[in-house]
Design an enzyme around this catalytic site. Structure first.
Site, PDB file in Angstrom:
ATOM      1  N   ARG A 193       0.506  -1.514   0.103  1.00 56.53           N
ATOM      2  CA  ARG A 193      -0.064   0.038   0.501  1.00 56.53           C
ATOM      3  C   ARG A 193       1.048   0.541  -0.210  1.00 56.53           C
ATOM      4  O   ARG A 193       0.636   1.690  -0.738  1.00 56.53           O
ATOM      5  CB  ARG A 193      -0.784   0.177   1.425  1.00 56.53           C
ATOM      6  CG  ARG A 193      -1.594   0.952   0.909  1.00 56.53           C
ATOM      7  CD  ARG A 193      -2.144   1.087   0.344  1.00 56.53           C
ATOM      8  NE  ARG A 193      -3.196   0.616  -0.825  1.00 56.53           N
ATOM      9  CZ  ARG A 193      -3.276   0.467  -2.076  1.00 56.53           C
ATOM     10  NH1 ARG A 193      -2.930   2.323  -2.997  1.00 56.53           N
ATOM     11  NH2 ARG A 193      -4.279   0.105  -2.363  1.00 56.53           N
ATOM     12  N   LYS A 226       0.963  25.358  -4.403  1.00 57.02           N
ATOM     13  CA  LYS A 226      -0.335  24.770  -3.758  1.00 57.02           C
ATOM     14  C   LYS A 226       0.177  23.070  -4.397  1.00 57.02           C
ATOM     15  O   LYS A 226      -0.367  21.624  -4.784  1.00 57.02           O
ATOM     16  CB  LYS A 226      -1.688  25.211  -4.938  1.00 57.02           C
ATOM     17  CG  LYS A 226      -1.515  26.430  -4.819  1.00 57.02           C
ATOM     18  CD  LYS A 226      -3.050  26.943  -6.077  1.00 57.02           C
ATOM     19  CE  LYS A 226      -2.952  28.034  -5.736  1.00 57.02           C
ATOM     20  NZ  LYS A 226      -4.391  28.559  -6.736  1.00 57.02           N
ATOM     21  N   LYS A 275       1.676  39.932  -6.043  1.00 56.47           N
ATOM     22  CA  LYS A 275       0.782  38.936  -6.621  1.00 56.47           C
ATOM     23  C   LYS A 275      -0.178  40.756  -5.863  1.00 56.47           C
ATOM     24  O   LYS A 275       0.538  41.716  -4.961  1.00 56.47           O
ATOM     25  CB  LYS A 275       0.430  38.163  -5.099  1.00 56.47           C
ATOM     26  CG  LYS A 275       0.721  37.149  -5.223  1.00 56.47           C
ATOM     27  CD  LYS A 275       0.673  36.105  -6.851  1.00 56.47           C
ATOM     28  CE  LYS A 275      -0.636  35.031  -6.904  1.00 56.47           C
ATOM     29  NZ  LYS A 275      -0.490  34.820  -8.037  1.00 56.47           N
ATOM     30  N   GLU A 315       1.888  39.969 -10.406  1.00 59.54           N
ATOM     31  CA  GLU A 315       0.842  40.279 -11.385  1.00 59.54           C
ATOM     32  C   GLU A 315      -0.028  41.201 -11.256  1.00 59.54           C
ATOM     33  O   GLU A 315      -0.219  42.802 -10.845  1.00 59.54           O
ATOM     34  CB  GLU A 315       0.013  39.012 -10.100  1.00 59.54           C
ATOM     35  CG  GLU A 315      -1.485  38.792 -10.568  1.00 59.54           C
ATOM     36  CD  GLU A 315      -1.814  37.740  -9.834  1.00 59.54           C
ATOM     37  OE1 GLU A 315      -1.703  37.239  -8.449  1.00 59.54           O
ATOM     38  OE2 GLU A 315      -3.134  39.139  -8.419  1.00 59.54           O
ATOM     39  N   ASP A 335      -3.423  38.083 -15.121  1.00 58.83           N
ATOM     40  CA  ASP A 335      -4.495  36.850 -13.830  1.00 58.83           C
ATOM     41  C   ASP A 335      -6.147  37.437 -13.837  1.00 58.83           C
ATOM     42  O   ASP A 335      -6.470  38.684 -14.030  1.00 58.83           O
ATOM     43  CB  ASP A 335      -3.890  37.439 -12.086  1.00 58.83           C
ATOM     44  CG  ASP A 335      -4.600  37.159 -11.442  1.00 58.83           C
ATOM     45  OD1 ASP A 335      -4.917  35.533 -10.947  1.00 58.83           O
ATOM     46  OD2 ASP A 335      -5.946  37.525 -10.921  1.00 58.83           O
TER      47      ASP A 335
END
Length: 299
Positions: free
Chosen positions: A119, A154, A186, A215, A236
């Site tokens: 597993r 992410k 950002k 951005e 963006d």
């Protein structure tokens, strides 16, 4: 369970050459097996149903078409659990495109050990093959355009290096690995700094020589940054027509990256606007695992 120093040198070298840290992977495997066998516990089902001397052979097979990754990590799982007692053969290279039913690795040794490792080995290989396969779909969608698919930060905590490796196996490109190896300005940074150009200049002053990406959400911001000499700009949540206009305004002066709400169905349309990169967080944060199974061969 064997110590890191007892792992085969060729496996350690292979993982290092792929841009991974074998010692870190070993530590991940130790933690994963500790979840299955806490505090030195045993695999009770295998111990009760299988003789300690029984030996077996098992095939790892793809149950769907895709691109495999993480098979070297899976091999390390078996080495950790079984040491030299396991024989690993017919392992295909990570990044290989496979068809449903293809055998991607074979393992042989004491049956208890094979099932104890099963597993954990599948968890690594199935997840990473899922990332590689998802990435390959974006690469295929962008074929014929100049755009390439990028990953993001992410990622699953603790799995960043492995997930970004799987993106490479699928034909994608890695974005920054950490908050320190590239500055990415950002929307919140822009607000705090008082605009895109003040934010750009603040980073330039604080970290001369560091690569900076800023951005933008509209074409006026794009023009401001181009006039300020910014050489990497993120578009963006723009429509495809607006991106095409941004590419025309840019005229090759900066690298342009599209991001925000992009879907695979829209990938080619965005690529054809002329942007250089498309960044996709879903490659790592929402990926479907790739179906690989391990089956004992009845001999």
């Amino acid at each position: 369970m064997i110590p890191y120093a007892a792992l085969p040198a060729d496996l350690v070298t292979e993982l290092s050459a792929a841009g991974l840290d074998p010692a870190a992977i070993y530590a991940d495997i130790v933690r994963a097996l500790e979840e299955d066998l806490p505090n030195g516990a045993v695999d009770t089902t295998s111990a009760a149903t299988i003789s300690a001397e029984a030996r077996g052979r098992a095939d790892f097979a793809a149950r769907e078409p895709g691109v495999v990754a993480g098979l070297g990590v899976a091999a390390m799982v078996f080495r950790y659990v079984m040491g030299d007692e396991v024989e690993i053969t017919d392992r295909v290279a990570d990044g290989t495109r496979v068809a449903e039913g293809d055998v991607v690795m074979r393992v042989a040794g004491r049956t208890r050990g094979l099932l104890t490792a099963e597993r954990t080995a599948l968890n690594f290989a199935s997840h990473l093959s899922g990332v590689a396969t998802a990435t390959s779909h974006w690469v295929e969608a962008l074929e014929g355009t100049n755009a390439r698919v990028l990953d993001t930060r992410k990622t699953l905590p603790g799995w960043r290096a492995l997930q970004k490796y799987a993106v490479r196996c699928g034909g994608g490109v890695n974005h920054r690995f950490s908050l320190s190896d590239m500055a990415m300005v950002k929307d919140n940074h822009v607000i705090a700094a008082g605009g895109v150009v003040p934010a750009l200049e603040a980073v330039r002053a604080a970290y001369p020589g560091l690569q900076i990406e800023v951005e933008v959400t509209d074409l006026d911001q794009l023009r401001e940054l181009l006039d300020a000499g910014c050489d990497r700009i993120l578009l963006d949540n723009m429509s495809s027509p607006m991106m095409a206009e941004a590419v025309a305004i840019n005229a090759g002066r900066a690298v342009l990256e599209a991001s925000g709400g992009l879907t695979l169905e829209r990938a080619r349309e965005v690529g054809e606007t002329g942007v250089d990169f498309i960044s996709v967080g879903a490659l790592t944060h929402s990926v479907k695992v790739f179906d690989i199974g391990m089956d004992l061969v009845d001999e």
